[in-house]
Each structure stands twice: as structure tokens, then as C-alpha cells.
Design a protein around this motif. Structure first.
Motif, PDB file in Angstrom:
ATOM      1  N   TRP B  30      21.625  55.007  49.240  1.00 28.99           N
ATOM      2  CA  TRP B  30      22.879  55.922  48.162  1.00 28.99           C
ATOM      3  C   TRP B  30      24.032  56.391  48.654  1.00 28.99           C
ATOM      4  CZ3 TRP B  30      24.313  54.416  43.027  1.00 28.99           C
ATOM      5  CH2 TRP B  30      23.804  53.929  42.373  1.00 28.99           C
ATOM      6  N   LEU B  31      22.949  56.982  50.270  1.00 32.32           N
ATOM      7  CA  LEU B  31      23.334  58.064  50.707  1.00 32.32           C
ATOM      8  C   LEU B  31      24.358  57.174  51.995  1.00 32.32           C
ATOM      9  CD1 LEU B  31      21.006  59.946  52.799  1.00 32.32           C
ATOM     10  CD2 LEU B  31      22.651  60.982  50.633  1.00 32.32           C
ATOM     11  N   THR B  32      23.402  55.722  52.686  1.00 31.16           N
ATOM     12  CA  THR B  32      24.990  55.089  53.317  1.00 31.16           C
ATOM     13  C   THR B  32      25.219  53.896  52.591  1.00 31.16           C
ATOM     14  OG1 THR B  32      22.431  53.367  53.339  1.00 31.16           O
ATOM     15  CG2 THR B  32      23.280  55.095  55.133  1.00 31.16           C
ATOM     16  N   THR B  33      25.453  54.091  51.300  1.00 34.04           N
ATOM     17  CA  THR B  33      26.738  52.881  50.418  1.00 34.04           C
ATOM     18  C   THR B  33      27.906  52.333  50.373  1.00 34.04           C
ATOM     19  OG1 THR B  33      26.741  52.076  48.526  1.00 34.04           O
ATOM     20  CG2 THR B  33      26.378  54.211  48.520  1.00 34.04           C
ATOM     21  N   VAL B  34      28.545  51.743  51.021  1.00 32.42           N
ATOM     22  CA  VAL B  34      29.574  51.243  50.918  1.00 32.42           C
ATOM     23  C   VAL B  34      30.240  50.403  50.037  1.00 32.42           C
ATOM     24  CG1 VAL B  34      29.994  51.620  53.438  1.00 32.42           C
ATOM     25  CG2 VAL B  34      29.498  49.311  53.050  1.00 32.42           C
ATOM     26  N   ASP B  35      29.222  50.641  48.580  1.00 30.59           N
ATOM     27  CA  ASP B  35      29.255  49.846  47.754  1.00 30.59           C
ATOM     28  C   ASP B  35      30.545  50.045  47.105  1.00 30.59           C
ATOM     29  OD1 ASP B  35      29.798  47.879  45.755  1.00 30.59           O
ATOM     30  OD2 ASP B  35      27.402  47.811  44.900  1.00 30.59           O
ATOM     31  N   HIS B  36      31.467  49.619  46.144  1.00 30.48           N
ATOM     32  CA  HIS B  36      32.047  49.957  45.473  1.00 30.48           C
ATOM     33  C   HIS B  36      31.834  51.215  44.167  1.00 30.48           C
ATOM     34  CE1 HIS B  36      33.643  47.474  42.774  1.00 30.48           C
ATOM     35  NE2 HIS B  36      33.326  46.775  43.146  1.00 30.48           N
ATOM     36  N   LYS B  37      30.673  49.900  43.602  1.00 27.97           N
ATOM     37  CA  LYS B  37      30.525  49.953  42.322  1.00 27.97           C
ATOM     38  C   LYS B  37      28.966  51.251  42.959  1.00 27.97           C
ATOM     39  CE  LYS B  37      29.051  45.307  42.302  1.00 27.97           C
ATOM     40  NZ  LYS B  37      29.672  44.909  43.414  1.00 27.97           N
ATOM     41  N   ARG B  38      28.467  51.108  43.241  1.00 28.05           N
ATOM     42  CA  ARG B  38      27.681  52.168  43.449  1.00 28.05           C
ATOM     43  C   ARG B  38      28.414  53.554  44.078  1.00 28.05           C
ATOM     44  NH1 ARG B  38      22.148  51.282  46.399  1.00 28.05           N
ATOM     45  NH2 ARG B  38      21.024  50.191  45.285  1.00 28.05           N
ATOM     46  N   ILE B  39      29.110  53.428  44.403  1.00 28.74           N
ATOM     47  CA  ILE B  39      30.327  55.214  45.142  1.00 28.74           C
ATOM     48  C   ILE B  39      30.282  55.008  43.596  1.00 28.74           C
ATOM     49  CG2 ILE B  39      31.958  55.999  46.423  1.00 28.74           C
ATOM     50  CD1 ILE B  39      31.407  53.910  48.423  1.00 28.74           C
ATOM     51  N   GLY B  40      30.997  53.828  42.336  1.00 24.27           N
ATOM     52  CA  GLY B  40      31.819  54.558  41.295  1.00 24.27           C
ATOM     53  C   GLY B  40      30.423  55.404  40.288  1.00 24.27           C
ATOM     54  N   ILE B  41      29.392  54.840  40.422  1.00 23.78           N
ATOM     55  CA  ILE B  41      27.907  55.605  39.989  1.00 23.78           C
ATOM     56  C   ILE B  41      27.615  57.430  40.440  1.00 23.78           C
ATOM     57  CG2 ILE B  41      26.074  55.208  39.688  1.00 23.78           C
ATOM     58  CD1 ILE B  41      26.399  51.837  38.850  1.00 23.78           C
ATOM     59  N   LEU B  42      28.248  57.356  41.235  1.00 28.31           N
ATOM     60  CA  LEU B  42      27.932  58.234  42.212  1.00 28.31           C
ATOM     61  C   LEU B  42      29.192  59.275  41.670  1.00 28.31           C
ATOM     62  CD1 LEU B  42      27.246  57.706  45.158  1.00 28.31           C
ATOM     63  CD2 LEU B  42      25.528  58.175  44.578  1.00 28.31           C
ATOM     64  N   TYR B  43      29.833  58.562  41.354  1.00 27.12           N
ATOM     65  CA  TYR B  43      31.271  59.738  40.977  1.00 27.12           C
ATOM     66  C   TYR B  43      31.149  60.134  39.389  1.00 27.12           C
ATOM     67  CZ  TYR B  43      35.103  59.629  44.717  1.00 27.12           C
ATOM     68  OH  TYR B  43      35.863  60.059  45.453  1.00 27.12           O
ATOM     69  N   LEU B  44      30.409  59.079  38.602  1.00 24.57           N
ATOM     70  CA  LEU B  44      30.053  59.302  37.330  1.00 24.57           C
ATOM     71  C   LEU B  44      29.305  60.403  37.256  1.00 24.57           C
ATOM     72  CD1 LEU B  44      31.467  58.051  34.875  1.00 24.57           C
ATOM     73  CD2 LEU B  44      29.126  56.187  34.372  1.00 24.57           C
ATOM     74  N   TYR B  45      27.644  60.392  38.128  1.00 22.33           N
ATOM     75  CA  TYR B  45      27.145  61.633  37.210  1.00 22.33           C
ATOM     76  C   TYR B  45      27.657  62.196  38.659  1.00 22.33           C
ATOM     77  CZ  TYR B  45      23.444  57.628  36.012  1.00 22.33           C
ATOM     78  OH  TYR B  45      22.940  57.341  35.043  1.00 22.33           O
ATOM     79  N   THR B  46      28.163  62.460  39.763  1.00 23.69           N
ATOM     80  CA  THR B  46      28.670  63.877  39.988  1.00 23.69           C
ATOM     81  C   THR B  46      29.601  64.474  38.816  1.00 23.69           C
ATOM     82  OG1 THR B  46      28.602  62.950  41.428  1.00 23.69           O
ATOM     83  CG2 THR B  46      29.385  65.243  42.048  1.00 23.69           C
ATOM     84  N   SER B  47      30.290  63.853  38.099  1.00 27.55           N
ATOM     85  CA  SER B  47      31.555  64.343  37.499  1.00 27.55           C
ATOM     86  C   SER B  47      30.606  65.045  36.670  1.00 27.55           C
ATOM     87  CB  SER B  47      32.843  63.519  37.305  1.00 27.55           C
ATOM     88  OG  SER B  47      32.572  62.238  36.650  1.00 27.55           O
ATOM     89  N   PHE B  48      29.869  63.789  35.364  1.00 28.28           N
ATOM     90  CA  PHE B  48      28.886  65.039  34.403  1.00 28.28           C
ATOM     91  C   PHE B  48      28.505  66.308  34.200  1.00 28.28           C
ATOM     92  CE2 PHE B  48      28.347  60.363  32.694  1.00 28.28           C
ATOM     93  CZ  PHE B  48      29.398  59.934  32.066  1.00 28.28           C
ATOM     94  N   PHE B  49      27.794  66.035  36.081  1.00 25.96           N
ATOM     95  CA  PHE B  49      27.145  67.051  36.276  1.00 25.96           C
ATOM     96  C   PHE B  49      28.083  68.552  36.860  1.00 25.96           C
ATOM     97  CE2 PHE B  49      26.428  70.700  39.655  1.00 25.96           C
ATOM     98  CZ  PHE B  49      25.003  71.215  38.922  1.00 25.96           C
ATOM     99  N   PHE B  50      29.366  68.263  36.728  1.00 23.64           N
ATOM    100  CA  PHE B  50      30.751  69.328  36.600  1.00 23.64           C
ATOM    101  C   PHE B  50      30.941  69.431  35.701  1.00 23.64           C
ATOM    102  CE2 PHE B  50      30.065  68.447  41.932  1.00 23.64           C
ATOM    103  CZ  PHE B  50      30.287  70.152  42.281  1.00 23.64           C
ATOM    104  N   LEU B  51      30.912  68.843  34.977  1.00 21.71           N
ATOM    105  CA  LEU B  51      31.614  69.270  33.269  1.00 21.71           C
ATOM    106  C   LEU B  51      30.575  69.721  32.956  1.00 21.71           C
ATOM    107  CD1 LEU B  51      34.283  67.396  32.237  1.00 21.71           C
ATOM    108  CD2 LEU B  51      32.158  66.383  30.808  1.00 21.71           C
ATOM    109  N   PHE B  52      29.109  69.416  33.200  1.00 16.75           N
ATOM    110  CA  PHE B  52      28.477  70.018  32.331  1.00 16.75           C
ATOM    111  C   PHE B  52      28.599  71.907  33.219  1.00 16.75           C
ATOM    112  CE2 PHE B  52      24.074  72.372  32.560  1.00 16.75           C
ATOM    113  CZ  PHE B  52      23.886  72.384  31.141  1.00 16.75           C
ATOM    114  N   VAL B  53      28.852  72.303  34.674  1.00 16.25           N
ATOM    115  CA  VAL B  53      28.654  73.214  34.693  1.00 16.25           C
ATOM    116  C   VAL B  53      29.885  73.625  34.221  1.00 16.25           C
ATOM    117  CG1 VAL B  53      29.150  75.052  36.741  1.00 16.25           C
ATOM    118  CG2 VAL B  53      28.002  73.446  37.020  1.00 16.25           C
ATOM    119  N   GLY B  54      30.895  73.118  34.499  1.00 13.55           N
ATOM    120  CA  GLY B  54      33.000  74.248  33.945  1.00 13.55           C
ATOM    121  C   GLY B  54      32.707  74.595  32.446  1.00 13.55           C
ATOM    122  N   GLY B  55      31.855  73.451  31.945  1.00 11.84           N
ATOM    123  CA  GLY B  55      31.361  73.487  29.853  1.00 11.84           C
ATOM    124  C   GLY B  55      30.716  75.102  29.919  1.00 11.84           C
ATOM    125  N   ILE B  56      30.044  74.363  30.658  1.00 15.27           N
ATOM    126  CA  ILE B  56      28.948  76.541  30.394  1.00 15.27           C
ATOM    127  C   ILE B  56      30.133  77.398  30.825  1.00 15.27           C
ATOM    128  CG2 ILE B  56      26.814  78.097  31.891  1.00 15.27           C
ATOM    129  CD1 ILE B  56      25.349  75.161  30.151  1.00 15.27           C
TER     130      ILE B  56
END
Lengths: 250, 623
Positions: B30-56
Motif C-alpha cells: 500500500w505504501l508503494t502502490t501506484v494503482d489508481h484504484k488503491r490510491i482511490g481507496i486510500l483517499y476514501l478511508y483517509t477522508s472518512f477519518f478526517f470527516l469524523f475528526v471534523g465532525g467531532i
């Protein structure tokens, strides 16, 4: 920060740079007239295109333009906004400084005109750099690439000298609004030139490792795009900062 | 893996660069991936996390406001919460959520194997993460920025904000700015150059089109804020006087620079959501999008006009009647292309065989909610009226209706709609519907009463109020509703994760959809399209389904399927820049170390090359 005692070195270096540039211009002109493309028949052109197609095993793109070239076009468009904001800030604060030194107190038009000439000259050398690698002439590529690099370096030398001189005259980053906007705008441009100089040096070294070939001329082409852009921006900056200070009607 | 592509020339002492990471599973992959689908999933989870932080952070703010004269979060703490709520939500949650869909969907929609610059794509993600870390690190390193998300000068000067909070904010935003600019250029090149043969721009799916417009907005708006942030940083740390009136500077310059970026930013958030809605409504109405060309052109028009309206955020600074009128007119004008879109969606629904699946519910809700936000926007788009509404809760209601009602609802719709493509799993329909109604109701109950508070005179960003203002009852109600909204959003994301972990396997085309991404298995194989498609019409996949002819494909490459090699360099360059940012904040030597790491990794990046390799094709006929 005490002004560094670099002045004599830089002066000597600059004079040398100008000399080198004059010699290089002579060679450039000779080279240009020698290498005017002869008019080719259609058959010749097709043969050349086939050769090109064999050389590129890359995945075809929709437009036929390489991705990397498009990338640089869009990046430079974005960079225009970057410089646009800085030039805006400069123009908004033009004449707003409460204390001196003011632009005409410190500017040395002749000096900056020479350095501008050298930078513009380097664009010409860049064209020759690209043209020689497109023809596959590695020797000439190295020569012109290094010449472009020297011109860029000379321009930077002039800029360092100019900054030294201004600081000596009492214009520092925080002296007044002119100082802040001037150093930020020309400094940002200087950083762009420095990146270009590193890029050119990188290509020069890389050519000895066999990394620069006729087939990979696109690598040189994008460096050229960037270099020409940096020159064009300097024309705008030179006009806005220096030429606009000149009294109208002599 | 077979048949390696051409290698770059390297001298012996650098030949270690040829050893590229090849792990397919685990953390390293995951740290070395260049696959756009994996990067999309990383973006998705990370933004969910920050949505949670901002929501709190939002719920903390609401807790403080739940009754008059409370003293739970007061003064700077409250200001930090307000500032970081807005910053986190805009830059770390909503924008990257759009980027998640861009990453995953654009190559699939245009029939490509990956984005134009796979390593640069990974770099964008890591820079975003670095920006998020720098922004949020401020909480633990002397307090976050407390100057509001638009950080007006001279409040941001070192005189009035002596802590490092603002510096963290500046560097964090510069890092996310680099991330977004690079990603935007990457998507522009991808869309221009990587489309399937025959897919002219006017045959491209609307979501990709809106992503295209958004990418241009990002590429042209972000440099302006970057300059503004650099100037501010110099004012704070190097003694310049750009925003100091005492030395002839002008704080209004900050406002102009900020809003020249800030207003396009609004469309950066909302256009991707519009694109998602334009995908979903035709699918669930079983009709082609009404006025495809108009929807596309109005999107482009919004993009252009988005740069002409910035001063409507500044009506009250005293720019004079002529400037105010001019920007009122441009603001009213931008409602026209937006209205065109809304009418086109409604006319797509007209006479359609409408099926209210969960994505469709969010999409139609967006149409309604964005209209509410749009109308209140028109109200303070008129300068005279804005003088009453400026900096009140009316504005707070307005931008939550546009950014949540317009942006977030679109992304929730997209999450449910594309979940089968992301993970090959489908969300439970019944529970999805229930969650939708809870979110929809609590959203309106939270933000609609803010209109009343605003017209009643309650200013935004105040941390408390006295009982005789008569705002207590409404505020208490809003706080209650906001907690319900927060909890239901959390339930939504738990439901997403439950669906991902569940065994509800989705078919390749569970919604009977129209665009190319549904023509390949869910989740797609690493190379997306075994045979690259040839496109002749808008909605090529739909046409091929009704005419019962398979999509035409390109001949196969004798070398195999061309793939980009994995790389460590995007991660290392980002770490370098992050360290340099921390160093710059504290003016310590760390910045040189960070820049050194960045430069080394940068040259490594250039010299290691694409390292393309070829995968064997799957057998024909096997999906």
C-alpha cells in the motif's frame, strides 16, 4: 545578515559570462545557418515518421502528444497564476512604500538589461540544444546544453550581485513594501531559474550516462518548454519592475 | 510478470534504483502502490477519518452553543475548534472525498488502464496525508490556528496570533495545495490523453467532465492561495509588511487573494457532486441524461464564471457601489448555468422509470437541498441584502446547505453507487434507506433553523450569547439535531465498512448502469480493461447492452498488458516535504534535512524511471 564579500568574484564571473555568451552567439549563428532544414520530399518525410514510430514503443495517447509534454503545458499555465498573483501584489504596492530606498534609487538599468539579454540568449541556445538532440548529435547537444546552463548561471550571478548591491544600498526584504514585493517576485523567478539550471546540469551529466538519446528527445523538449517559460516570465517581470520606472518621453 | 520494458541508463553506483518494490499484499504494497484504484481507496478511508475528526469538532462547537452563557469551550479553544472544523472539512474531508472518486472512477470511465502519471498520483495522496498531519499536529504542539478558516489579516499577524497555530495552518494548507495542484494536472492530462479511442470530449461521461472542469479550477485557483499563504508566512516570520497597515500594507489584499481562490473552491467542492448526480439520475430513471451537452457546457460555464464572483464575499469591506453592483450581477449570473443543470436533472426524471434505490435518494435529495442553498445564496448575492446577512448564521446555514447538501450528499450518493466497483460489495438496501431518511431529516433540522437565527441577528463564530437574545431554544434544538446527524453519519460509515466486510458480492453491473466502468468486473482487475474499449457513442456500455453487441475493442499488444512499476519515491518525497514544513514552522535545521530528503528522493524518482512491465492477458471470453 552582513553582506557577503562576493562582489569582485561575481563581477569577474559576470564579465567572463558575457564574453562566453558572445562567443557562443557567434557559434550559434554559424550553426543555425549551416543547419537550415533542407526541403524534404513527401517520401522522405514518411520514412522519417516510420523511423519515429519504431523508436517509440510507448502506449499511444488520444491526442498523439506525449503525456509529459501536456503535463508541462498545464503546469506552466498553473504557474502563470503563481506569477500573476505576485505581479499583482507588486503592482498594487507600487509607489506605496512609506520609506526609501525607492526603485530608482537602487536600479542599475544597464546591468539588468545585460543580464536580461543573457537570459534571452539562453533561450536561443536551448532551441539549438533541442535541435541537436533531435538530430541525434550528442556532441553538439552537450555543447549547447552546457552553454544554456552557463547563461542561466550567469543570470543568477547577476541577480546575486544585484541583490548584494541593493542590500548595500539599504534595501532589505523588510525595509519597505518595495523591498518585500521586489525580492519576493524576482526571488521566486530566481528560484525558477535555479531549478532550470539544475535541470540543465542534470541533463548534461545524464548525457554522459547514456540517458539522453534521439529517441528520448522529449525529455529535452520539456526542459526547453520550462526554460522558455521562465524567460518569457522574466520579460514580463523586467517590464513591470524596471521598464515601468523609466521616465516617459526620455 | 513478464517481458520488462526498456530500462533507463544508470551508472553502476545508482543501479540499486532498479530494485523496485514488487510486494502485492501487506503494508508495503500500500505504501508503494501506484494503482489508481488503491490510491482511490486510500483517499476514501483517509477522508472518512478526517470527516469524523471534523465532525467531532463541529459537535464540540454545538455543545458550547447548546444553551446561553455556557463555558465549556471558550475563547481561543472555541476559535480553534471553529477554524479547524472548517479547514478539516473543506481541505481534508470533502475535497479528498472528491479526489477518491476522481482517482477510482476517471480511468475506468474513460477506458484507461491507469492515470497518466501513476507515481505522481501516489505523491498527491501522500502529500494530502502530510498536510493533514501538519494541520492536526498543531493540536498537540501549542494549539491550532484560531483565526477562522479564511484567516483575515491583520488578525493573523504575529502581533495578534503569536503562537505557531497559524504557521501550522499555513504549511498544512500549502502541502494539501501541492497535493491538489499535482493531482489536478494529472487528471487533466489523463482525461485529455488517456481516453479510449473514439471517446471525443462530448462523448465522455458527465462525471469525468465535471472532474475535468474541477481540475482546471484547482490548477488555476490553488497557486493564488499558495502565494497568499507564502506572503502571510513571510509577514509572520521574516518581517515583511504585506498586510501591515502601519507600513503601508493593505489587509484587503489578503481578502482578495484568498477569495480569488476561495470562491472557485466552492465549485471545486460542488462540481464533482454535480457530476455524480448526473451519473446517478439517468441510471435510476432508465433514460439518457436530458440535454447532455447543456449539462456539460453549463458545468464548464460554472467553471469560468466561478473566477468572476470572488468579491461577493467582501461586500461589506467598502469597495464602493460600482464594484459591489458588478459582483452582484456576476453572482446572479452564475445561478443561470446552475439552474440549467437542475432543470436538466428534473427533465431526466420526467417520464422515466424511476427506481428509488439508495444512491438515487441521495441524488434527488441533493437537487432539492442544493436549491435551498442556492436560493439563500442569491439572497446575499445581492449586495444590499448581504449587508444584513453578512457574518450571521444565515450565511452559516447557506454554506452548509451548499457544501453538505450539495457536496456531501453527492459524495454519499457516489459512495453507495460505486461501492460495488470499489470493493465488489453492495450495501444493504433496506438499512441504507433508513439511514438516508435519518441523515436527510437531521440535516434539515440542524441547518434550516440557522436561517432563523441568522435573520434574528446571531453572528457566526460567537462562543456564547445571553438569554435575553432569545436564541436559546433554537440553539438547543439545533445542537440536539446536530448530534443526531453526527451519529447517523457515523452509522452510515459503519454500514459502509460492514458492507465491505460482508459477503454481499456485487455483480459487475448491479444497477443496470450506462458507463464503461460497469462493463468490467467488480472490483476491477489490476489492469482494469483486459481489452481496451473503442467508443462510438455517449453511454457506450448502455448502447451495447440494448443492441446486444459487445463493445468493440482494440487489438492486443503482443508484449502483454502494459503496467507501471511500484515505487518508494512518492512516499519519501512527501515525508521530506513534511519534515521541511515542520522545520520551517520552528525555523530549525529540520527544514534543510527535509529538503535534502526531498531532493534525493526527487532525483531517485527521475532516475528510476517508470519501470514499466507487462502482465500476460487473461484468456478471451473469461471475464
Amino acid at each position: 545578515m552582513e553582506a557577503l564579500k562576493l562582489q569582485p568574484v561575481i563581477t569577474a564571473f559576470s564579465v567572463f559570462g558575457v564574453f562566453v555568451c558572445i562567443v557562443l552567439t557567434y557559434y550559434a549563428l554559424v550553426n543555425l545557418f549551416k543547419s537550415f532544414p533542407r526541403i524534404r520530399s513527401k517520401k522522405d518525410k514518411e520514412a522519417i515518421m516510420d523511423e519515429d514510430a519504431d523508436a517509440h514503443h510507448h502506449v499511444e495517447t488520444y491526442t498523439g502528444e506525449p503525456n509529459i509534454k501536456l503535463f508541462w503545458w498545464v503546469f506552466l499555465a498553473s504557474d502563470c497564476m503563481f506569477f500573476g498573483s505576485l505581479i499583482t501584489a507588486y503592482l498594487i504596492y507600487k509607489g506605496q512604500s512609506l520609506v526609501g530606498p525607492y526603485p530608482l534609487d537602487v536600479f542599475d538599468m544597464e546591468l539588468t538589461t545585460i543580464s536580461t539579454f543573457i537570459l534571452l540568449l539562453s533561450s536561443f541556445f536551448m532551441v539549438l540544444t533541442l535541435s541537436s538532440i533531435q538530430k541525434g548529435d550528442l556532441g553538439k547537444f552537450r555543447f549547447w546544453c552546457f552553454s544554456t546552463f552557463l547563461c542561466g548561471l550567469t543570470f543568477l550571478g547577476f541577480q546575486v550581485y544585484e541583490f548584494e548591491h541593493f542590500i548595500h544600498e539599504g534595501l532589505r526584504l523588510k525595509t519597505n513594501l518595495f523591498g518585500s514585493t521586489f525580492y519576493l517576485l524576482t526571488g521566486t523567478h530566481g528560484v525558477h531559474v535555479a531549478i532550470g539550471v539544475l535541470w540543465l546540469l542534470g541533463m548534461f551529466i545524464y548525457s554522459f550516462w547514456g540517458g539522453i538519446t534521439k529517441e528520448r528527445a522529449i525529455e529535452v523538449e520539456i526542459a526547453g518548454l520550462y526554460w522558455h517559460f521562465v524567460d518569457v516570465v522574466w520579460i514580463v517581470i523586467f517590464s513591470v519592475i524596471y521598464l515601468m520606472e523609466l521616465p516617459i518621453g526620455g | 510478470m513478464s517481458g520488462h520494458g526498456p530500462k533507463l541508463a544508470l551508472p553502476k553506483f545508482l543501479s540499486f534504483l532498479r530494485n523496485r518494490p514488487t510486494k502485492e499484499n501487506g503494508l508495503v504494497s500500500w505504501l508503494t502502490t501506484v494503482d489508481h484504484k488503491r490510491i482511490g481507496i486510500l483517499y476514501l478511508y483517509t477522508s472518512f477519518f478526517f470527516l469524523f475528526v471534523g465532525g467531532i469538532e463541529a459537535l464540540f462547537v454545538r455543545t458550547q452553543l447548546s444553551a446561553n452563557d455556557l463555558e465549556i469551550f471558550v475563547g481561543s479553544t472555541y476559535n480553534q475548534l471553529v477554524t479547524m472544523h472548517a479547514t478539516t472539512m473543506i481541505f481534508l474531508a470533502i475535497m479528498p472525498l472528491a479526489a477518491a472518486f476522481f482517482n477510482f472512477m476517471i480511468p475506468l470511465q474513460i477506458g484507461a488502464r491507469d492515470v497518466a502519471f501513476p507515481r505522481l498520483n501516489a505523491f498527491s495522496y501522500f502529500m494530502y496525508l502530510a498536510g493533514g498531519i501538519v494541520l492536526n499536529a498543531s493540536w498537540f504542539m501549542g494549539g491550532a490556528s484560531d483565526v477562522g478558516w479564511f484567516a483575515y489579516a491583520p488578525l493573523t499577524s504575529s502581533t495578534y496570533s503569536p503562537t505557531h497555530g497559524v504557521d501550522f495552518w499555513i504549511l498544512g494548507l500549502i502541502l494539501t495545495g501541492i497535493s491538489s495542484t499535482v493531482a489536478a494536472i494529472n487528471f487533466i492530462v489523463t482525461i485529455i490523453n488517456m481516453r479510449a479511442p473514439g471517446m471525443t470530449l462530448m462523448k465522455m461521461p458527465v462525471f469525468s467532465w465535471m472532474a475535468f472542469v474541477t481540475a482546471f479550477l484547482l490548477a488555476f485557483a490553488l497557486p493564488v492561495i499558495t502565494i497568499a499563504l507564502i506572503i502571510l508566512f513571510m509577514d509572520r516570520n521574516y518581517g515583511t509588511t504585506f498586510f501591515q497597515t502601519a507600513a503601508g500594507g493593505d489587509p484587503i489584499l489578503w481578502q482578495h487573494l484568498f477569495w480569488v481562490f476561495g470562491h472557485p473552491e466552492v465549485y471545486i467542492i460542488v462540481l464533482p457532486a454535480f457530476g455524480i448526480v448526473s451519473e446517478i439520475i439517468p441510471v435510476f430513471s432508465k433514460k439518457p441524461l436530458f440535454g447532455y451537452k447543456l449539462v456539460v457546457l453549463s458545468g464548464a460555464a460554472i467553471g469560468f464564471m466561478g473566477f468572476t464572483v470572488w468579491s461577493h464575499h467582501m461586500f461589506t469591506v467598502g469597495m464602493g457601489p460600482i464594484v459591489n453592483s458588478a459582483f452582484s450581477i456576476t453572482t446572479a449570473a452564475i445561478a443561470i448555468p446552475t439552474g440549467v443543470k437542475i432543470f436538466n436533472w428534473i427533465l431526466t426524471l420526467w417520464n422515466g422509470k424511476i427506481k428509488f434505490s439508495v444512491p438515487m435518494m441521495y441524488a434527488t435529495a441533493l437537487v432539492f437541498l442544493f436549491m435551498v442553498g442556492g436560493f439563500s445564496g442569491l439572497m446575499h448575492g445581492a449586495a444590499a441584502s448581504d449587508f444584513q446577512q453578512h457574518d450571521t448564521y444565515f450565511v452559516v446555514a447557506h454554506f452548509h446547505y451548499t457544501i453538505l447538501g450539495g457536496g456531501l450528499f453527492g459524495f454519499l450518493a457516489g459512495t453507495v453507487y460505486w461501492l460495488p466497483k470499489f470493493f465488489g460489495k453492495i450495501m444493504d438496501e433496506e438499512r441504507g434507506r433508513k439511514i438516508f431518511w435519518w441523515i436527510f431529516a437531521s440535516f434539515n433540522l440542524t441547518f434550516f433553523p440557522m436561517h432563523f437565527l441568522g435573520t434574528g441577528g446571531m453572528p457566526r463564530r460567537i462562543y456564547t450569547y445571553s438569554a435575553d437574545m432569545e436564541w436559546t431554544a433554537l440553539n438547543g434544538f439545533i445542537t440536539l439535531a446536530s448530534f443526531v446527524l453526527g451519529i447517523t453519519l457515523l452509522v452510515f460509515f459503519i454500514e459502509v465498512i460492514k458492507a465491505v466486510k460482508s459477503k454481499n458480492k456485487a455483480s459487475a453491473d448491479p444497477w443496470d448502469a450506462r458507463t464503461l466502468e460497469w462493463s468490467i468486473p467488480s472490483p476491477p482487475p489490476v489492469y482494469n480493461f483486459a481489452d481496451l474499449p473503442k467508443v462510438e457513442k455517449v453511454d457506450e456500455f448502455w448502447e451495447s447492452k440494448i443492441s446486444n453487441k459487445p463493445i468493440k475493442t482494440l487489438p492486443r499488444d503482443p508484449h502483454g498488458i502494459h503496467m507501471p512499476g511500484k515505487s518508494w519515491m512518492p512516499l519519501i518525497t512527501s515525508v521530506g516535504l513534511m519534515l521541511a514544513s515542520f522545520g520551517a514552522i520552528y525555523q530549525s535545521d529540520l527544514r534543510y534535512i527535509g529538503l535534502g530528503i526531498f531532493l534525493l528522493a526527487y532525483y531517485g524518482w527521475a532516475l528510476e524511471g517508470d519501470a514499466e512491465y507487462y502482465l500476460p492477458y487473461p484468456k478471451k471470453g473469461k471475464k
